[in-house]
Design an enzyme around this catalytic site. Structure first.
Site, short mmCIF file in Angstrom:
data_model
loop_
_atom_site.label_atom_id
_atom_site.label_comp_id
_atom_site.label_asym_id
_atom_site.label_seq_id
_atom_site.Cartn_x
_atom_site.Cartn_y
_atom_site.Cartn_z
N ASP A 7 0.86 -1.19 0.00
CA ASP A 7 0.00 0.00 0.00
C ASP A 7 0.90 1.24 0.00
OD1 ASP A 7 -1.69 2.15 0.54
OD2 ASP A 7 -2.99 0.96 1.83
N TYR A 53 -6.66 16.42 -4.32
CA TYR A 53 -6.27 15.53 -5.43
C TYR A 53 -5.65 16.35 -6.56
CZ TYR A 53 -6.85 12.72 -9.67
OH TYR A 53 -6.63 12.07 -10.86
N LYS A 61 -1.90 16.33 -8.35
CA LYS A 61 -1.71 16.09 -9.79
C LYS A 61 -0.98 17.25 -10.46
CE LYS A 61 -2.60 12.24 -9.82
NZ LYS A 61 -1.94 11.12 -10.49
N1 LIG Z 1 -9.58 7.33 -14.66
C1 LIG Z 1 -9.66 8.62 -14.90
O1 LIG Z 1 -10.70 9.15 -15.33
C2 LIG Z 1 -8.44 9.51 -14.66
C3 LIG Z 1 -8.56 10.88 -14.97
C4 LIG Z 1 -7.46 11.69 -14.79
C5 LIG Z 1 -6.27 11.15 -14.31
N2 LIG Z 1 -6.19 9.84 -14.02
C6 LIG Z 1 -4.92 9.31 -13.48
O2 LIG Z 1 -4.62 8.07 -14.08
C7 LIG Z 1 -3.98 7.22 -13.13
C8 LIG Z 1 -4.69 5.87 -13.07
O3 LIG Z 1 -6.00 6.08 -12.60
P1 LIG Z 1 -7.08 4.92 -12.47
O4 LIG Z 1 -8.39 5.50 -12.80
O5 LIG Z 1 -6.62 3.72 -13.19
O6 LIG Z 1 -7.15 4.59 -10.91
P2 LIG Z 1 -6.06 4.35 -9.76
O7 LIG Z 1 -6.81 3.96 -8.56
O8 LIG Z 1 -5.11 5.45 -9.62
O9 LIG Z 1 -5.17 3.20 -10.35
C9 LIG Z 1 -5.48 1.91 -10.23
C10 LIG Z 1 -4.23 1.11 -9.86
O10 LIG Z 1 -3.51 1.68 -8.77
C11 LIG Z 1 -3.49 0.78 -7.65
N3 LIG Z 1 -3.52 1.56 -6.41
C12 LIG Z 1 -4.41 2.51 -6.07
N4 LIG Z 1 -4.14 2.97 -4.84
C13 LIG Z 1 -3.04 2.30 -4.41
C14 LIG Z 1 -2.29 2.31 -3.18
N5 LIG Z 1 -2.63 3.10 -2.17
N6 LIG Z 1 -1.23 1.49 -3.08
C15 LIG Z 1 -0.89 0.67 -4.11
N7 LIG Z 1 -1.57 0.62 -5.27
C16 LIG Z 1 -2.64 1.41 -5.41
C17 LIG Z 1 -4.73 -0.09 -7.89
O11 LIG Z 1 -4.63 -1.40 -7.39
P3 LIG Z 1 -5.14 -1.90 -5.97
O12 LIG Z 1 -6.54 -1.42 -5.79
O13 LIG Z 1 -5.00 -3.38 -6.09
O14 LIG Z 1 -4.18 -1.31 -4.99
C18 LIG Z 1 -4.74 -0.21 -9.41
O15 LIG Z 1 -3.83 -1.20 -9.85
C19 LIG Z 1 -3.96 7.98 -11.79
O16 LIG Z 1 -2.71 8.54 -11.58
C20 LIG Z 1 -5.01 9.06 -11.98
O17 LIG Z 1 -4.71 10.22 -11.23
C21 LIG Z 1 -7.25 8.99 -14.16
#
Ligand SMILES: NC(=O)c1ccc[n+]([C@@H]2O[C@H](COP(=O)([O-])OP(=O)(O)OC[C@H]3O[C@@H](n4cnc5c(N)ncnc54)[C@H](OP(=O)(O)O)[C@@H]3O)[C@@H](O)[C@H]2O)c1
Length: 273
Positions: free
Chosen positions: A68, A159, A163
């Protein structure tokens, strides 16, 4: 990114946030290009599934780390686990906000945990790993920012702050490391169709519609690394960035807040966390 990624970057990639969505898809694309993979997230079972798929489909070596990132010793444990590996490519995907709530409606600890995960751990990983890449004269680093990091909005204050940090940190790194043979790219995402976004929207009684597909993000990541510091992903983000840049900040903040409320809805539906 050329097919000879292993030669260009090194043997191993470390993908932080690899149990689903963008990180898992990116890991697959990197494995297809011959890199061995260290996969990190909190859920061991999901990591095992991803790792097994990579080994079967691409014949690469994998290592999983269920850690984590909000734990105080997260970076130290990760660095210890990869100490014997040549990490030539680092992607830090984990970073979304699972809450989308006003700053004062959440415990301070939630914001502090996000700051640790999105900023402090990032610094602690990048400093030694990029240092080794620079010594070798080769490497790749991929970071993730967000439209929320370009302008302040209600529900994304902390957040968005993290970012903005990721974006500016990544751009500075690019400038410092490009002459030393290390490619750095920060992708700035708008709404992207990941499991995390689907969960958040479902809590708010919404569905994901018109979001950027994960495959498009991975494609940009592979294509753009080595071609500049920053990439806005998707036409909406590229137009949005230009519009925000010419507006007075007061107008930009108000407009972005209205648009965000339109896509995210008023709040969680009854019974959700
Ligand atoms: N999706 C969107 O619309 C969006 C928009 C703008 C920017 N972004 C950016 O894109 C990136 C990916 O976003 P996402 O939507 O895929 O969701 P996310 O929750 O950031 O990424 C998912 C991955 O990160 C892991 N994770 C999350 N918190 C964690 C923690 N505390 N420790 C270890 N692993 C952790 C999750 O696995 P586990 O749950 O197994 O830990 C999963 O593998 C992020 O940096 C986000 O800021 C996303």
């Amino acid at each position: 990114m050329p097919m000879s990624s292993r030669t260009r970057y090194g043997d191993w990639a470390l993908v932080v946030g690899a149990s689903e969505g963008i990180g898992a898809a990116l890991a697959d694309a990197l494995a297809a290009r011959g890199l061995d993979l260290v996969l990190l997230a909190r859920r061991q079972e999901s990591l095992d599934e991803v790792a097994q798929g990579l080994e079967e489909r691409h014949g690469v070596a994998t290592k999983t780390l269920a850690i984590d990132l909000t734990d105080d010793d997260a970076a130290a444990r990760i660095l210890e686990a990869v100490a014997d590996l040549e990490i030539g490519y680092l992607a830090v995907c984990a970073g979304a906000d699972p809450a989308y709530r006003p700053f004062l409606d959440q415990p301070l600890e939630a914001a502090e945990a996000m700051l640790r995960r999105n900023c402090l751990v990032l610094l602690r990983l990048v400093h030694p790993l990029a240092g080794r890449m620079a010594e070798r004269g080769r490497g790749g680093i991929l970071l993730f920012s967000s439209g929320a990091g370009l302008v302040g909005m209600p529900n994304t204050a902390a957040y968005g702050g993290t970012k903005a940090f990721d974006l500016v940190f990544g751009e500075g790194l690019w400038a410092e490391l490009a002459p030393r043979g290390v490619d750095v790219l920060t992708l700035v995402l708008g709404e992207t169709d990941t499991p995390a976004l689907r969960r958040l929207k479902a809590e708010r009684g919404r569905r994901v519609a018109g979001a950027t597909p994960v495959a498009a993000v991975v494609e940009e990541a592979l294509r753009r690394l080595g071609h500049g510091p920053t990439r806005m992903v998707g036409a909406q983000m590229r137009i949005g960035e230009r519009v925000l840049a010419v507006l007075p900040r007061i107008t930009a903040v108000r407009l972005a807040g209205r648009m965000s409320a339109r896509t995210m809805g008023a709040g969680p539906t009854k019974g959700s966390a």
